[in-house]
Motif scaffolding. Structure first.
Motif, PDB file in Angstrom:
ATOM      1  N   TYR A  49       0.825  -1.172  -0.242  1.00 20.36           N
ATOM      2  CA  TYR A  49       0.026  -0.067  -0.096  1.00 20.36           C
ATOM      3  C   TYR A  49       0.861   1.181  -0.027  1.00 20.36           C
ATOM      4  O   TYR A  49       0.190   2.388  -0.520  1.00 20.36           O
ATOM      5  N   GLY A  89     -13.472   5.223  -8.932  1.00 20.27           N
ATOM      6  CA  GLY A  89     -14.832   5.229  -8.081  1.00 20.27           C
ATOM      7  C   GLY A  89     -15.077   6.437  -7.482  1.00 20.27           C
ATOM      8  O   GLY A  89     -16.264   7.102  -7.307  1.00 20.27           O
ATOM      9  N   LEU A  90     -14.101   6.862  -6.885  1.00 17.53           N
ATOM     10  CA  LEU A  90     -14.200   8.610  -6.442  1.00 17.53           C
ATOM     11  C   LEU A  90     -14.563   9.655  -7.407  1.00 17.53           C
ATOM     12  O   LEU A  90     -15.615  10.244  -7.140  1.00 17.53           O
ATOM     13  N   ILE A  92      -8.450   1.971 -10.253  1.00 15.50           N
ATOM     14  CA  ILE A  92     -10.216   1.663 -10.299  1.00 15.50           C
ATOM     15  C   ILE A  92     -10.588   2.667  -8.890  1.00 15.50           C
ATOM     16  O   ILE A  92     -11.754   2.878  -9.196  1.00 15.50           O
ATOM     17  N   THR A  93      -9.872   2.564  -7.589  1.00 17.23           N
ATOM     18  CA  THR A  93     -10.624   3.359  -6.799  1.00 17.23           C
ATOM     19  C   THR A  93     -10.682   4.852  -7.140  1.00 17.23           C
ATOM     20  O   THR A  93     -11.607   5.405  -6.884  1.00 17.23           O
ATOM     21  N   HIS A  94      -9.683   5.385  -7.914  1.00 14.39           N
ATOM     22  CA  HIS A  94      -9.881   6.736  -8.157  1.00 14.39           C
ATOM     23  C   HIS A  94     -10.848   6.906  -9.097  1.00 14.39           C
ATOM     24  O   HIS A  94     -11.669   7.732  -9.092  1.00 14.39           O
ATOM     25  N   HIS A 105      -7.079  13.907  -2.945  1.00 14.57           N
ATOM     26  CA  HIS A 105      -6.350  12.710  -3.569  1.00 14.57           C
ATOM     27  C   HIS A 105      -5.513  13.327  -4.663  1.00 14.57           C
ATOM     28  O   HIS A 105      -5.664  12.946  -5.789  1.00 14.57           O
ATOM     29  N   TYR A 111      -2.138  -3.974  -7.547  1.00 13.71           N
ATOM     30  CA  TYR A 111      -2.716  -2.511  -7.547  1.00 13.71           C
ATOM     31  C   TYR A 111      -2.905  -2.204  -8.925  1.00 13.71           C
ATOM     32  O   TYR A 111      -1.952  -2.359 -10.114  1.00 13.71           O
ATOM     33  N   ASP A 121      -4.008   2.974  -6.608  1.00 10.20           N
ATOM     34  CA  ASP A 121      -5.348   2.210  -7.376  1.00 10.20           C
ATOM     35  C   ASP A 121      -6.037   2.919  -8.390  1.00 10.20           C
ATOM     36  O   ASP A 121      -6.770   3.902  -7.764  1.00 10.20           O
ATOM     37  N   CYS A 148      -7.152   2.135 -15.413  1.00 11.96           N
ATOM     38  CA  CYS A 148      -8.648   1.966 -15.334  1.00 11.96           C
ATOM     39  C   CYS A 148      -9.136   2.988 -16.413  1.00 11.96           C
ATOM     40  O   CYS A 148      -8.730   4.191 -16.349  1.00 11.96           O
TER      41      CYS A 148
END
Length: 387
Positions: free
Chosen positions: A195, A206-207, A202-204, A284, A248, A200, A252
């Motif tokens: 970490y 999603g945000l 994909i998380t970005h 972020h 990770y 990530d 995306c």
């Protein structure tokens, strides 16, 4: 196959029986050629002056005219291509008649409407028509509107136009446009346990989607609204990313669609998505994104008190059909005609909700009513010289 002169239902069934799937959407399908050539032959038999435009090989457009060549023009327009047939609940090209319904791919979208407009033109124009009626039956509306773009490039214009898309016999002077955008997110690949160095992507994504969802909720409560179309909208269409469970994701890719109102542009849509990325990046800083335009089509909007709407309203009232004025949910070639100064609205038999569906049909009665209504429009246009 001979079609009785002005028989809209017979022509609709004959057109539905011809496979005219758009080859871009349904590979190895035949395209519009057979359907266009058949329609051109029928209209020639009925007394139209007919031309076939085929700047794009195997993707012809039919242009048919009644009345003096140098007279003002009312255009009837429709598309001949249909979408794929996967998953259909009935034979796609049988044009089966069950009760009051004709079933088949393209029955609602929009060969029933094409048949109605052609029959109405021949019924309404007569032999002493003082103005011109133009039929434009085009290719590729379901994908890039190459057919309508060719018609416009050829310099074909009209004082007004009616597209016989399926509206359930409502007058539809407006529809939304759309903007397709791609958002690429770059992260940093790392082992799933790291970490401290992994980023990530994909998380970005999603945000950013969560930020866009907040915008949608705001749009629902206090966003810009159109009297016929309501509000604009945005949704996620496709997402791709990741290579394995313990890695990770470095990349995306997200695709989103924004449905736009008259007055909203592709820049409006791009700015909304760019602003959402900037808002996420404020919290972020590692977010790395790039927003690009994939494709866009303009909205369409004609005033409800315009001449073409008034003519159609008067024809409905004369036939004692309740007048409904609505916004159309789907995009159509009307936007392209309006963009070059041809006031264009939609009106036709069938329900747009059945377009592309597993079960598609058009009611015979709606074809007949549309034919009668449009016949009155043609007669009024040809023999009443008011603006």
């Amino acid at each position: 196959m001979a079609i009785p002169r002005g028989d809209a239902v017979a022509l609709a069934r004959a057109l539905i029986k011809i496979d005219s799937r758009n080859p871009t959407l349904a590979p190895d399908s035949p395209g519009e050629g057979d359907c266009a050539r058949f329609l051109a032959s029928v209209l020639d038999d009925w007394g139209f002056s007919v031309d076939v435009l085929e700047a794009i090989p195997y993707r012809p457009n039919v242009i048919a005219r009644l009345g003096p060549a140098d007279a003002p023009v009312l255009m009837f327009n429709g598309h001949l291509d249909v979408v794929g047939i996967e998953g259909m609940a009935h034979e796609p090209f049988s044009a089966e008649l069950r009760g009051d319904r004709i079933y088949g791919r393209g029955s609602a979208d929009m060969k029933g409407g094409v048949a109605a407009m052609c029959a109405a033109a021949i019924h309404g124009a007569g032999t002493e028509c003082e103005r011109q009626i133009l039929i434009a039956a085009v290719a590729d509306e379901e994908y890039e509107s190459l057919g309508m773009r060719e018609v416009i490039s050829a310099g074909i214009r009209a004082e007004a136009a009616i597209i016989t898309e399926p509206t359930r016999l409502a007058i539809c002077p407006a529809h939304r446009g759309f903007v397709w955008m791609d958002i690429e997110f770059k992260g940093r690949a790392a082992h799933g346990s790291r970490y401290d160095i992994g980023i990530d992507a994909i998380t970005h994504a999603g945000l950013v989607l969560a930020e866009l969802d907040k915008l949608e909720r705001t749009r629902e409560s206090d966003g810009v609204r159109h009297p016929l179309l309501g509000r604009g909208s945005l949704h996620a269409s496709k997402i791709r990313g990741g290579v394995g469970m313990s890695t990770y994701p470095e990349e995306c890719a997200l695709a989103v669609e924004r449905r736009t109102l008259p007055g909203e542009s592709e820049q409006t849509a791009l700015q909304e998505v760019t602003d959402a990325c900037d808002a996420v990046r404020a919290n972020h800083p590692q977010l790395n994104s790039r927003v690009t335009l994939s494709t866009a089509q303009l909205p369409s909007d004609v005033p409800v008190d315009s001449s073409v709407v008034k003519r159609l309203r008067a024809a409905l009232e004369a036939e004692r059909i309740g007048v409904k004025i609505e916004g159309l949910s789907a995009w159509t070639d009307a936007a392209l005609l309006n963009a070059v100064g041809v006031p264009t609205i939609c009106f036709g038999p069938g329900d747009i909700a059945l377009a592309h569906a597993a079960e598609e049909f058009v009611p015979v009665e709606e074809i007949e009513v549309a034919t009668r209504v449009l016949t009155r429009v043609v007669t009024d246009w040809c023999y009443n010289a008011r603006s």
